[in-house]
Design an enzyme around this catalytic site. Structure first.
Site, PDB file in Angstrom:
ATOM      1  N   GLY A  45       0.740  -1.360  -0.119  1.00 44.35           N
ATOM      2  CA  GLY A  45      -0.128  -0.348   0.369  1.00 44.35           C
ATOM      3  C   GLY A  45       0.336   1.142  -0.168  1.00 44.35           C
ATOM      4  O   GLY A  45       1.742   1.003   1.200  1.00 44.35           O
ATOM      5  N   GLN A  50       3.206   9.457   1.355  1.00 45.26           N
ATOM      6  CA  GLN A  50       4.494   8.970   1.473  1.00 45.26           C
ATOM      7  C   GLN A  50       5.155   9.236   0.380  1.00 45.26           C
ATOM      8  O   GLN A  50       6.727   8.857   0.003  1.00 45.26           O
ATOM      9  CB  GLN A  50       3.973   7.576   1.396  1.00 45.26           C
ATOM     10  CG  GLN A  50       3.235   7.162   2.394  1.00 45.26           C
ATOM     11  CD  GLN A  50       3.292   5.893   3.164  1.00 45.26           C
ATOM     12  OE1 GLN A  50       2.224   5.367   2.388  1.00 45.26           O
ATOM     13  NE2 GLN A  50       4.408   4.367   3.390  1.00 45.26           N
ATOM     14  N   CYS A  98       6.234  -0.342   7.689  1.00 48.25           N
ATOM     15  CA  CYS A  98       5.426   0.554   6.746  1.00 48.25           C
ATOM     16  C   CYS A  98       6.789   1.696   5.865  1.00 48.25           C
ATOM     17  O   CYS A  98       6.961   1.688   6.422  1.00 48.25           O
ATOM     18  CB  CYS A  98       5.132   1.726   7.465  1.00 48.25           C
ATOM     19  SG  CYS A  98       5.135   3.517   7.139  1.00 48.25           S
ATOM     20  N   LEU A  99       6.786   2.379   4.208  1.00 47.06           N
ATOM     21  CA  LEU A  99       7.728   1.871   3.367  1.00 47.06           C
ATOM     22  C   LEU A  99       8.366   3.605   4.400  1.00 47.06           C
ATOM     23  O   LEU A  99       9.322   3.381   3.778  1.00 47.06           O
ATOM     24  CB  LEU A  99       7.117   2.210   2.259  1.00 47.06           C
ATOM     25  CG  LEU A  99       6.873   1.396   1.648  1.00 47.06           C
ATOM     26  CD1 LEU A  99       6.156   1.584  -0.284  1.00 47.06           C
ATOM     27  CD2 LEU A  99       7.923   0.054   1.102  1.00 47.06           C
ATOM     28  N   HIS A 140      -4.495   1.210   8.080  1.00 47.76           N
ATOM     29  CA  HIS A 140      -2.747   1.454   8.068  1.00 47.76           C
ATOM     30  C   HIS A 140      -2.771   2.591   6.708  1.00 47.76           C
ATOM     31  O   HIS A 140      -2.613   4.160   7.018  1.00 47.76           O
ATOM     32  CB  HIS A 140      -2.103   0.664   7.371  1.00 47.76           C
ATOM     33  CG  HIS A 140      -0.519   1.059   7.086  1.00 47.76           C
ATOM     34  ND1 HIS A 140       0.638   0.301   8.488  1.00 47.76           N
ATOM     35  CD2 HIS A 140      -0.051   1.966   6.247  1.00 47.76           C
ATOM     36  CE1 HIS A 140       1.462   1.101   8.134  1.00 47.76           C
ATOM     37  NE2 HIS A 140       1.315   1.855   6.329  1.00 47.76           N
ATOM     38  N   GLU A 141      -3.390   2.537   5.755  1.00 50.34           N
ATOM     39  CA  GLU A 141      -3.283   3.489   4.743  1.00 50.34           C
ATOM     40  C   GLU A 141      -3.988   4.522   4.786  1.00 50.34           C
ATOM     41  O   GLU A 141      -3.545   6.048   5.108  1.00 50.34           O
ATOM     42  CB  GLU A 141      -3.642   3.254   3.530  1.00 50.34           C
ATOM     43  CG  GLU A 141      -2.540   2.067   2.791  1.00 50.34           C
ATOM     44  CD  GLU A 141      -1.325   2.585   3.027  1.00 50.34           C
ATOM     45  OE1 GLU A 141      -0.663   3.762   2.910  1.00 50.34           O
ATOM     46  OE2 GLU A 141      -0.286   1.238   3.565  1.00 50.34           O
ATOM     47  N   HIS A 144      -1.996   6.668   7.455  1.00 55.45           N
ATOM     48  CA  HIS A 144      -1.937   8.154   6.263  1.00 55.45           C
ATOM     49  C   HIS A 144      -2.355   9.620   6.098  1.00 55.45           C
ATOM     50  O   HIS A 144      -1.070  10.419   5.994  1.00 55.45           O
ATOM     51  CB  HIS A 144      -1.182   7.515   5.195  1.00 55.45           C
ATOM     52  CG  HIS A 144       0.395   6.362   5.828  1.00 55.45           C
ATOM     53  ND1 HIS A 144       1.604   7.211   5.957  1.00 55.45           N
ATOM     54  CD2 HIS A 144       0.898   5.184   5.659  1.00 55.45           C
ATOM     55  CE1 HIS A 144       2.670   5.998   7.030  1.00 55.45           C
ATOM     56  NE2 HIS A 144       1.662   5.122   6.162  1.00 55.45           N
TER      57      HIS A 144
HETATM   58 NI    NI Z   1       2.733   3.260   5.691  1.00 56.77          NI
END
Ligand code: NI
Length: 184
Positions: A45, A50, A98-99, A140-141, A144
Site C-alpha cells: 500500500g 508518502q 511501513c515504507l 494503515h493507509e 497516513h
Molecule cells: Ni505506511
C-alpha cells in the site's frame, strides 16, 4: 515516474491530507506513478503523503498474496477521498511495516472489519465493507491521510525502544533498496 519515499521525520506525514477536487490535473498519471513507486519499493500500500503530496489518495495491491488467500485476487485499487468507519468491536493483532518506517516492524492491534466510502480512478463512488488483511491494509493507509503512523498505535515502552532507529531514519541513515527522503 518513480518517486522517492518520504520517511519518518517529514512534516507531510503528520498533516491531515486534503480532499482531491474532481478537476485535479493529471490525477490518473499520479495514481499510475503511485502504483509504480509502490511496486518499486515492494509495498502493499502507498498513500500520497508518502510521496510528499498531502492529498486524500492511497493505492493498494495485495494480489501477490492471492495464492495463500484467494479473496485477495482483486485487491488492487485506488482510493480517492475515502471515509472510513470502523465496524464491530473485534480486533486483531498483526505484524506491520511501513515504507516510511524502513526496517521497523511491530505488532499492531486494529479492528477486524471496516466500512469505507471512496471514489475510484474513474470517479465512480463506492461504499464497501472489508475484513481481515484487506481491512488492515486500508486502516494503515487511511491513517497516513490523518497524519498517523503505525508506531503511534503501539505501546509507549515499545516506542521508546525504537527511539534510536527512528532517529536514524530522520537522517536517512538506513539501508533500504529504494530511494528515500525527508521533507522538513
Ligand atoms: Ni505506511
Amino acid at each position: 515516474m518513480i518517486y522517492p519515499i518520504v520517511v519518518y521525520g517529514s512534516s507531510v506525514l503528520r498533516q491531515v491530507a486534503k480532499d482531491i477536487p474532481a478537476d485535479h490535473p493529471n490525477l490518473n498519471a499520479l495514481i499510475s506513478d503511485m502504483f509504480d513507486t509502490m511496486y518499486k519499493s515492494d509495498g502493499m500500500g502507498l498513500a500520497a503523503p508518502q510521496i510528499g503530496k498531502s492529498l486524500r489518495l492511497f493505492v493498494v495491491d495485495a494480489t501477490s498474496l492471492a495464492d495463500e488467500d484467494p479473496s485477495l485476487a482483486d485487491f488492487k485499487k485506488a482510493f480517492i477521498n475515502a471515509k472510513l468507519t470502523l465496524l464491530d468491536e473485534e480486533t486483531m493483532v498483526m505484524n506491520e511495516g511501513c515504507l516510511s518506517l524502513p526496517k521497523i516492524r511491530e505488532d499492531v492491534e486494529r479492528k477486524n472489519k471496516v466500512r469505507i466510502t471512496y471514489y475510484d480512478e474513474n470517479w465512480n463512488f463506492h461504499d464497501e465493507e472489508y475484513e481481515g488483511l484487506k481491512a488492515r491494509v486500508i486502516q494503515h493507509e487511511y491513517d497516513h491521510l490523518e497524519g498517523v503512523l503505525f508506531i503511534d498505535r503501539i505501546n509507549v515502552l515499545r516506542r521508546k525502544l525504537l527511539k534510536g532507529k527512528l532517529n536514524d531514519i530522520t537522517k536517512c541513515q538506513v539501508d533500504v533498496p529504494y530511494k528515500i527522503k525527508v521533507i522538513k
